[in-house]
Design a protein around this motif. Structure first.
Motif, PDB file in Angstrom:
ATOM      1  N   MET A   1      45.756  35.141  38.343  1.00 48.68           N
ATOM      2  CA  MET A   1      44.485  35.807  38.026  1.00 48.68           C
ATOM      3  C   MET A   1      43.278  35.184  38.719  1.00 48.68           C
ATOM      4  SD  MET A   1      44.944  36.368  33.929  1.00 48.68           S
ATOM      5  CE  MET A   1      43.208  36.701  33.773  1.00 48.68           C
TER       6      MET A   1
ATOM      7  N   ARG B   1      42.990  30.644  46.330  1.00 50.94           N
ATOM      8  CA  ARG B   1      44.097  30.882  45.403  1.00 50.94           C
ATOM      9  C   ARG B   1      45.116  29.752  45.440  1.00 50.94           C
ATOM     10  NH1 ARG B   1      47.577  36.411  44.759  1.00 50.94           N
ATOM     11  NH2 ARG B   1      48.821  35.632  43.046  1.00 50.94           N
TER      12      ARG B   1
ATOM     13  N   THR C   1      41.949  35.328  41.672  1.00 52.19           N
ATOM     14  CA  THR C   1      41.081  36.170  42.498  1.00 52.19           C
ATOM     15  C   THR C   1      40.490  37.348  41.729  1.00 52.19           C
ATOM     16  OG1 THR C   1      43.025  37.394  43.249  1.00 52.19           O
ATOM     17  CG2 THR C   1      42.279  35.551  44.621  1.00 52.19           C
ATOM     18  N   ARG C   2      40.911  37.548  40.498  1.00 54.48           N
ATOM     19  CA  ARG C   2      40.378  38.646  39.691  1.00 54.48           C
ATOM     20  C   ARG C   2      39.099  38.210  39.006  1.00 54.48           C
ATOM     21  NH1 ARG C   2      46.096  40.467  37.754  1.00 54.48           N
ATOM     22  NH2 ARG C   2      46.573  41.863  39.490  1.00 54.48           N
ATOM     23  N   PRO C   3      38.262  39.174  38.621  1.00 50.21           N
ATOM     24  CA  PRO C   3      37.018  38.823  37.926  1.00 50.21           C
ATOM     25  C   PRO C   3      37.313  38.058  36.628  1.00 50.21           C
ATOM     26  CG  PRO C   3      36.989  41.130  38.593  1.00 50.21           C
ATOM     27  CD  PRO C   3      38.368  40.616  38.874  1.00 50.21           C
TER      28      PRO C   3
ATOM     29  N   GLY D   1      38.636  35.113  36.416  1.00 55.71           N
ATOM     30  CA  GLY D   1      39.723  34.149  36.565  1.00 55.71           C
ATOM     31  C   GLY D   1      39.226  32.717  36.664  1.00 55.71           C
TER      32      GLY D   1
END
Length: 110
Positions: free
Chosen positions: A51, A2, A53-55, A57
């Motif tokens: 975003m 991140r 680390t979100r799917p 991203g």
């Protein structure tokens, strides 16, 4: 991952802004068009910082890299800068995942 990716995206935020300033000198482009496109791209780069680390991203980050390279058709220097930032993006994702894996192994050992 991140931190590395967010650093790259914040750098892109500034590059997109500076490219907008250069693009404003083109008499064929209206100021509102330049800043609408640049504003959307700049907002996307900042929003992607949260975003990562979100799917999806990382995939959106790649889409931003493609857009950055494609902006070279308006500001030719962006071909080079876009390619440089795409390389930085790849390094951020690749080595960021390795750092995350190493942190997880270290935490499992402790």
């Amino acid at each position: 991952m991140r931190t590395l990716c967010a650093s790259t995206l914040i750098g892109e935020f500034f590059i997109i802004g500076f490219a907008g300033l250069v693009a404003m000198k083109d008499p064929d482009l209206s100021t509102s068009t330049v800043w609408t496109v640049c504003g959307i791209a700049m907002a996307l780069s900042v929003l992607l910082c949260g975003m990562i680390t979100r799917p999806g991203g990382v995939q959106l980050g790649w889409a931003l890299q493609i857009g950055l390279i494609a902006s070279g058709f308006v500001v030719p220097t962006m071909f080079f800068l876009g390619a440089c930032f795409a390389g930085l993006w790849w390094c951020s994702v690749h080595f960021g995942r390795k750092v995350d894996e190493a942190k997880a192994r270290f935490a499992a050992q402790a």
